[in-house]
Design a protein around this motif. Structure first.
Motif, PDB file in Angstrom:
ATOM      1  N   ASN A 283       0.824  -1.203   0.000  1.00 11.59           N
ATOM      2  CA  ASN A 283       0.000   0.000   0.000  1.00 11.59           C
ATOM      3  C   ASN A 283       0.862   1.258   0.000  1.00 11.59           C
ATOM      4  O   ASN A 283       0.524   2.271   0.605  1.00 11.59           O
ATOM      5  CB  ASN A 283      -0.962   0.028   1.194  1.00 11.59           C
ATOM      6  N   THR A 284       2.011   1.206  -0.673  1.00  5.19           N
ATOM      7  CA  THR A 284       2.888   2.375  -0.719  1.00  5.19           C
ATOM      8  C   THR A 284       2.259   3.486  -1.544  1.00  5.19           C
ATOM      9  O   THR A 284       1.295   3.287  -2.291  1.00  5.19           O
ATOM     10  CB  THR A 284       4.251   2.030  -1.339  1.00  5.19           C
ATOM     11  N   CYS A 285       2.864   4.663  -1.443  1.00  7.61           N
ATOM     12  CA  CYS A 285       2.409   5.801  -2.244  1.00  7.61           C
ATOM     13  C   CYS A 285       2.509   5.489  -3.726  1.00  7.61           C
ATOM     14  O   CYS A 285       1.639   5.890  -4.518  1.00  7.61           O
ATOM     15  CB  CYS A 285       3.232   7.038  -1.907  1.00  7.61           C
ATOM     16  N   CYS A 286       3.558   4.782  -4.126  1.00  7.04           N
ATOM     17  CA  CYS A 286       3.747   4.479  -5.547  1.00  7.04           C
ATOM     18  C   CYS A 286       2.765   3.419  -6.031  1.00  7.04           C
ATOM     19  O   CYS A 286       2.405   3.400  -7.218  1.00  7.04           O
ATOM     20  CB  CYS A 286       5.186   4.041  -5.806  1.00  7.04           C
ATOM     21  N   GLU A 287       2.329   2.544  -5.151  1.00  6.83           N
ATOM     22  CA  GLU A 287       1.257   1.627  -5.535  1.00  6.83           C
ATOM     23  C   GLU A 287      -0.039   2.405  -5.780  1.00  6.83           C
ATOM     24  O   GLU A 287      -0.769   2.130  -6.740  1.00  6.83           O
ATOM     25  CB  GLU A 287       1.042   0.580  -4.444  1.00  6.83           C
ATOM     26  N   GLY A 288      -0.322   3.376  -4.933  1.00  3.04           N
ATOM     27  CA  GLY A 288      -1.534   4.163  -5.106  1.00  3.04           C
ATOM     28  C   GLY A 288      -1.528   4.945  -6.406  1.00  3.04           C
ATOM     29  O   GLY A 288      -2.478   4.888  -7.190  1.00  3.04           O
ATOM     30  N   GLN A 289      -0.455   5.683  -6.651  1.00  2.00           N
ATOM     31  CA  GLN A 289      -0.393   6.470  -7.882  1.00  2.00           C
ATOM     32  C   GLN A 289      -0.163   5.582  -9.105  1.00  2.00           C
ATOM     33  O   GLN A 289      -0.627   5.897 -10.207  1.00  2.00           O
ATOM     34  CB  GLN A 289       0.694   7.534  -7.776  1.00  2.00           C
ATOM     35  N   GLY A 290       0.532   4.481  -8.903  1.00  2.00           N
ATOM     36  CA  GLY A 290       0.747   3.566 -10.021  1.00  2.00           C
ATOM     37  C   GLY A 290      -0.554   2.967 -10.504  1.00  2.00           C
ATOM     38  O   GLY A 290      -0.873   2.991 -11.696  1.00  2.00           O
ATOM     39  N   THR A 291      -1.354   2.442  -9.576  1.00  2.00           N
ATOM     40  CA  THR A 291      -2.615   1.815  -9.986  1.00  2.00           C
ATOM     41  C   THR A 291      -3.561   2.856 -10.569  1.00  2.00           C
ATOM     42  O   THR A 291      -4.359   2.566 -11.467  1.00  2.00           O
ATOM     43  CB  THR A 291      -3.263   1.057  -8.810  1.00  2.00           C
ATOM     44  N   ARG A 292      -3.471   4.084 -10.093  1.00  2.00           N
ATOM     45  CA  ARG A 292      -4.272   5.171 -10.665  1.00  2.00           C
ATOM     46  C   ARG A 292      -3.929   5.392 -12.142  1.00  2.00           C
ATOM     47  O   ARG A 292      -4.825   5.544 -12.978  1.00  2.00           O
ATOM     48  CB  ARG A 292      -4.012   6.454  -9.871  1.00  2.00           C
ATOM     49  N   ILE A 293      -2.631   5.387 -12.472  1.00  2.00           N
ATOM     50  CA  ILE A 293      -2.220   5.629 -13.856  1.00  2.00           C
ATOM     51  C   ILE A 293      -2.488   4.405 -14.728  1.00  2.00           C
ATOM     52  O   ILE A 293      -2.967   4.528 -15.864  1.00  2.00           O
ATOM     53  CB  ILE A 293      -0.743   6.026 -13.933  1.00  2.00           C
ATOM     54  N   TYR A 294      -2.211   3.208 -14.211  1.00  4.64           N
ATOM     55  CA  TYR A 294      -2.487   2.001 -15.001  1.00  4.64           C
ATOM     56  C   TYR A 294      -3.962   1.950 -15.401  1.00  4.64           C
ATOM     57  O   TYR A 294      -4.308   1.589 -16.527  1.00  4.64           O
ATOM     58  CB  TYR A 294      -2.137   0.736 -14.207  1.00  4.64           C
ATOM     59  N   GLY A 295      -4.826   2.309 -14.450  1.00  9.39           N
ATOM     60  CA  GLY A 295      -6.250   2.260 -14.740  1.00  9.39           C
ATOM     61  C   GLY A 295      -6.712   3.325 -15.715  1.00  9.39           C
ATOM     62  O   GLY A 295      -7.773   3.196 -16.331  1.00  9.39           O
ATOM     63  N   SER A 296      -5.925   4.386 -15.870  1.00 10.95           N
ATOM     64  CA  SER A 296      -6.337   5.482 -16.750  1.00 10.95           C
ATOM     65  C   SER A 296      -5.571   5.502 -18.069  1.00 10.95           C
ATOM     66  O   SER A 296      -5.695   6.464 -18.833  1.00 10.95           O
ATOM     67  CB  SER A 296      -6.149   6.834 -16.031  1.00 10.95           C
ATOM     68  N   LEU A 297      -4.811   4.460 -18.387  1.00 10.25           N
ATOM     69  CA  LEU A 297      -3.988   4.450 -19.603  1.00 10.25           C
ATOM     70  C   LEU A 297      -4.739   4.868 -20.870  1.00 10.25           C
ATOM     71  O   LEU A 297      -4.208   5.641 -21.674  1.00 10.25           O
ATOM     72  CB  LEU A 297      -3.365   3.058 -19.803  1.00 10.25           C
ATOM     73  N   PRO A 298      -5.973   4.392 -21.104  1.00  8.09           N
ATOM     74  CA  PRO A 298      -6.636   4.761 -22.366  1.00  8.09           C
ATOM     75  C   PRO A 298      -6.840   6.253 -22.566  1.00  8.09           C
ATOM     76  O   PRO A 298      -6.915   6.726 -23.704  1.00  8.09           O
ATOM     77  CB  PRO A 298      -7.981   4.030 -22.271  1.00  8.09           C
ATOM     78  N   GLU A 299      -6.899   7.028 -21.477  1.00 10.57           N
ATOM     79  CA  GLU A 299      -7.217   8.443 -21.654  1.00 10.57           C
ATOM     80  C   GLU A 299      -6.052   9.255 -22.191  1.00 10.57           C
ATOM     81  O   GLU A 299      -6.221  10.420 -22.572  1.00 10.57           O
ATOM     82  CB  GLU A 299      -7.731   9.060 -20.357  1.00 10.57           C
ATOM     83  N   TYR A 300      -4.849   8.655 -22.225  1.00 10.51           N
ATOM     84  CA  TYR A 300      -3.691   9.383 -22.749  1.00 10.51           C
ATOM     85  C   TYR A 300      -3.471   9.138 -24.243  1.00 10.51           C
ATOM     86  O   TYR A 300      -2.631   9.796 -24.854  1.00 10.51           O
ATOM     87  CB  TYR A 300      -2.434   9.004 -21.962  1.00 10.51           C
ATOM     88  N   ILE A 301      -4.199   8.205 -24.824  1.00  8.98           N
ATOM     89  CA  ILE A 301      -3.990   7.864 -26.241  1.00  8.98           C
ATOM     90  C   ILE A 301      -4.599   8.922 -27.146  1.00  8.98           C
ATOM     91  O   ILE A 301      -4.024   9.285 -28.180  1.00  8.98           O
ATOM     92  CB  ILE A 301      -4.599   6.482 -26.552  1.00  8.98           C
ATOM     93  N   TYR A 302      -5.742   9.447 -26.738  1.00 11.65           N
ATOM     94  CA  TYR A 302      -6.474  10.407 -27.566  1.00 11.65           C
ATOM     95  C   TYR A 302      -6.857  11.636 -26.732  1.00 11.65           C
ATOM     96  O   TYR A 302      -7.032  11.550 -25.518  1.00 11.65           O
ATOM     97  CB  TYR A 302      -7.767   9.796 -28.098  1.00 11.65           C
ATOM     98  N   SER A 303      -7.018  12.765 -27.427  1.00 15.66           N
ATOM     99  CA  SER A 303      -7.660  13.952 -26.851  1.00 15.66           C
ATOM    100  C   SER A 303      -8.731  14.395 -27.833  1.00 15.66           C
ATOM    101  O   SER A 303      -8.491  14.435 -29.043  1.00 15.66           O
ATOM    102  CB  SER A 303      -6.647  15.084 -26.649  1.00 15.66           C
ATOM    103  N   VAL A 304      -9.892  14.737 -27.301  1.00 13.83           N
ATOM    104  CA  VAL A 304     -11.039  15.026 -28.153  1.00 13.83           C
ATOM    105  C   VAL A 304     -11.381  16.507 -28.092  1.00 13.83           C
ATOM    106  O   VAL A 304     -11.564  17.074 -27.002  1.00 13.83           O
ATOM    107  CB  VAL A 304     -12.253  14.182 -27.731  1.00 13.83           C
TER     108      VAL A 304
END
Length: 822
Positions: free
Chosen positions: A610-631
């Motif tokens: 439950n480290t800080c990097c696990e928290g921010q890491g899982t946040r970014i992994y879960g949001s990967l699709p939003e960085y592929i495109y901008s609308v």
């Protein structure tokens, strides 16, 4: 039994639900009379055989404010050097003396204890001491101003200022003598000699009885820090009335949904993260702290869990899960993930107080450790992601909490008193930009958290604004303290906020960014000087690049045609975020660039604390699709290259694109248009700054245009079903010499990048000897030969013990990103 209870280690065989509840209540109390009552109740219940229905604890806010000891003059914490003089024993006598320059009126003396969160100046306030004043530097004749050598021990003040102002005297010299030390040292933040409300000791000469190396005696009389030495910040003059705001809209938006990943690196990374989320901790562990705070029954604490990450940051474990799960569920459905997310939110709802307060710690402990900043941020991020992930309770809960927080009595001390208070700003500005945001969320930031001096420093590109931040620990968590300034700009339109964020971006990019994009200022117990680029010390902290991604995303959406911000996101994703993942079994804290990334990982076990990097890491992994495109309203930006589909509206008409690629393992990209009717739309194709040269883009097999590296190529036409955009990304090797202060890397050490991917020279036979290759920066390219069947793996001709791999593929193998060429 009572001893076990007090120690928090009560044997499980004596517990029934009622005694568990009593233990949990006990852990929340600080009033000794309440403790005595509870002990009596506990003894009466020790042998209970039946369980009463659990009741949520009802807290009295007035009592909690009192228990938080508000209104006491406290020292704002710091990390920069401060006075500290070691001793052989606690009985060693030490004195420090201040020369005011001439005889002056003295009507008060303030002793500011050492409150350095990490370092030698923490603690060290003496148990016995005296303060004398004199016009004689030898103190042969003096006046006793305060004497705690005969009054008994002075209580350890922690961060509370020791103020003595019962006498008015005239003198030139002030001597503070410690006769009984604490922790075998004398440490202080500052000594203030007051005269008519002014510190007349500032800038005066200070001396000590037995000078020691690096004691920093001169810092006892240094100038005050930019916002003063104390922990209260309350600046109503910063508040902009809402009617004066001129909001700045994004020119493009990150999709909140509508993107589906195809087979490839991004999908593998997201699938790994789902497995990590569902297997790293049990549901009961994730909600335990909320239940404890509410007085609900819980199982005994599992001591296999990391005590700091679970007990000292209560609620962050739930926030971590909600961040990862909420983001993931925007793109793909997973029944187990959704159920656990919803169940966690239900417990938070169950345990909240009537006024909306919902954190997993009582209000009066909001200043403890990093409760009021870090933990509040994690839970806020988690509820926001859960809300966007489809949980209907999350946003109302969030609003209820910030209706309480925006009006709470704790605000004047919220920036300075908790550790890393700057990380507690982003929750308010993020909340403002949710469906339940209110203007008060922004105005609270302006009044209690905005640092005008820091804004000016950052706008001027003063490096000291980063690595010598005068309050608390300067490291990559300052990036998440910069994100809110861009939010303030978007909300109000005030250019000073944009100037602040632009200056900060330049400072980090130009002084604290490794080759490959990893931030080079992290959580080490030292100061990271500009352009130091340490390799063997703590670096590659995932948190920092998660925040860097979010900051760059804001800039990109404001200026979608400026390619450099997406380039930063791309480097951070490949060379830090994905590189820090232990497959499906965990998330690293640091990922160093030489020798070993982190401590060895045992296969088939979950690396989860439950480290800080696990928290921010899982946040970014879960949001990967939003960085592929901008609308945008009239089209779309193709920012990253990953197998995926997106459905969006362009000029109020539906449009669907399908991107096919195996990037970064293959440089070919194809984007197919799927639509029921012809649609006019602008499709912006990113030409990466790392491209080896001009890039041609084809539509239906014919060249439609060429773009230069670091730009976007605009394709503006009426698109029809079956149209295909295709191009080949011009990838090549780039070789860059290391320029930092790491010992042994003074010259001849080089990093290699292939496209956006940082490459690592791996000891494929497990050797740990020096990674030296007889070649030059120009000659290394000719030695690299593709390994058949292993995309992006390259043998080093003449050196069979080495191969170059993508750094993100390296796990526990010996490697370096900076081999020596000779």
């Amino acid at each position: 039994m009572l001893k076990h209870l007090l120690c928090g280690n009560m044997p499980t065989f004596t517990l029934c639900k009622t005694t568990v509840k009593m233990k949990n209540i006990f852990n929340q109390l600080t009033d000794r009379r309440a403790m005595a009552c509870l002990i009596a109740s506990f003894l009466a219940l020790t042998f209970c055989t039946s369980t009463a229905k659990a009741q949520i604890i009802k807290f009295n806010e007035a009592n909690e404010i009192k228990e938080a000891n508000m209104g006491v003059e406290r020292v704002a914490r710091y990390y920069i050097p401060a006075y500290s003089s070691p001793a052989v024993s606690s009985n060693e006598i030490k004195w420090v003396q201040i020369d005011l320059g001439s005889e002056k009126k003295i009507d008060g003396i303030k002793l500011l204890p050492g409150v350095q969160g990490w370092g030698p100046a923490a603690g060290g306030f003496p148990a016995r001491f005296k303060i004398e004043v004199s016009n004689d530097p030898e103190f042969k004749q003096s006046v006793m101003y305060e004497d705690y050598t005969i009054k008994g021990e002075y209580p350890d003040p922690d961060d509370v200022v020791a103020t003595f102002d019962t006498k008015e005297v005239n003198a030139r010299y002030v001597r503070f003598t410690a006769t009984q030390l604490r922790g075998n040292k004398l440490a202080m933040t500052k000594i203030m000699v007051m005269s008519d409300g002014k510190d007349i000791a500032e800038g005066c000469k200070a001396t000590e009885s037995n000078p020691t190396k690096d004691s920093h005696i001169e810092l006892l009389t240094r100038p005050a820090r930019p916002q003063g030495e104390f922990d209260v910040t309350n600046n109503p003059g910063n508040v902009m009335p809402e009617k004066t705001w001129k909001p700045v809209a994004y020119k493009a938006e990150a999709p909140l949904g509508g993107v589906t990943l195809g087979d490839g690196l991004f999908k593998t990374t997201m699938d790994n993260n789902i497995n990590y989320l569902l297997n790293s901790f049990t549901f009961d562990q994730l909600v335990r702290n909320f239940r404890v705070k509410a007085g609900l029954p819980v199982e005994p604490y599992d001591w296999s869990l990391n005590v700091f990450w679970f007990k000292q940051l209560p609620g962050s474990e739930a926030g971590r899960f909600l961040m990862g799960a909420g983001n993931t569920l925007r793109w793909t459905e997973n029944a187990a993930l959704r159920k656990e997310m919803n169940d966690i939110v239900d417990v938070i709802d169950q345990c909240k107080e009537p006024d909306g307060y919902l954190m997993a710690y009582p209000k009066h402990t909001i200043f403890d450790s990093e409760y009021g900043a870090y933990t509040r941020s994690w839970v806020t991020h988690g509820l926001i992601e859960a809300g966007f992930g489809g949980n209907t309770k999350a946003f109302p809960l969030l609003r209820g909490f910030y209706d309480w927080f925006d009006n709470c009595a704790f605000l004047p001390e919220m920036l300075r008193r908790p550790r890393q208070g700057t990380q507690g700003i982003i929750p308010m500005t993020r909340t403002y930009f949710t469906p339940v945001g209110k203007a008060k969320d922004i105005q609270v930031v302006q009044q209690y958290f905005q640092e005008n001096y820091w804004m000016e420093q950052l706008a001027k590109r003063d490096v000291d604004a980063i690595w010598r931040y005068p309050y608390d620990r300067p490291h990559n968590y300052l990036v998440t303290g910069i994100e809110p300034y861009l939010d303030l700009y978007r909300a109000t339109g005030a250019k000073k906020y944009l100037d602040t964020a632009l200056g900060a971006w330049d400072l980090y990019h130009d002084n604290w960014e490794h080759i490959g994009g990893s931030l080079a200022i992290n959580e080490g117990n030292f100061l990271y000087a500009p352009k130091s680029y340490w390799l063997s010390k703590e670096t590659g902290e995932l948190c920092g690049n998660a925040f860097w991604i979010k900051l760059n995303q804001r800039f990109h959406l404001l200026n979608p045609n400026d390619e450099k911000y997406v380039s930063e996101i791309e480097k951070s994703l490949y060379n830090v975020v994905i590189a820090n993942q232990y497959g499906s079994e965990g998330i690293r804290y640091f990922a160093k660039l030489i020798n070993r990334k982190y401590g060895p990982h045992v296969q088939n076990t979950y690396h989860a604390m439950n480290t800080c990097c696990e928290g921010q890491g899982t946040r970014i992994y879960g949001s990967l699709p939003e960085y592929i495109y901008s609308v945008a309203n009239d089209g779309i930006y193709i920012d990253l290259f990953a197998a995926s589909e997106i459905s969006f509206n362009s000029n109020k008409q539906a449009l669907r694109l399908k991107m096919s690629t195996q990037f970064p393992y293959d440089s070919k990209v194809e984007i197919a248009v799927a639509d029921n009717q012809p649609t006019q739309s602008k499709i912006h194709i990113r030409i990466p700054s790392w491209a080896a040269g001009e890039m041609a883009v084809n539509v239906n097999g014919s060249e439609a245009g060429k773009g230069q590296p670091g730009t976007y190529l605009l394709l503006d036409r009426k698109w029809q079903n079956g149209d295909v955009i295709s191009f080949t990304l011009p990838m090549s090797f780039r070789v860059t010499e290391y320029k930092g202060i790491e010992p042994g890397f003074e010259n001849g050490h080089y990093a290699i990048e292939y496209g956006p991917v940082l490459m690592a020279m791996v000891g494929v036979k497990g050797q740990k000897k020096d990674f030296d290759v007889k070649t030059t920066a120009e000659g290394i390219r000719s030695l690299l030969k593709p390994v058949p069947g292993k995309p992006l793996h390259f043998a080093v001709e003449g050196n069979p013990e080495f191969e170059y791999w993508p750094y993100f593929e390296v796990q526990d193998q010996p490697f370096t990103c900076f081999p020596k060429f000779f």
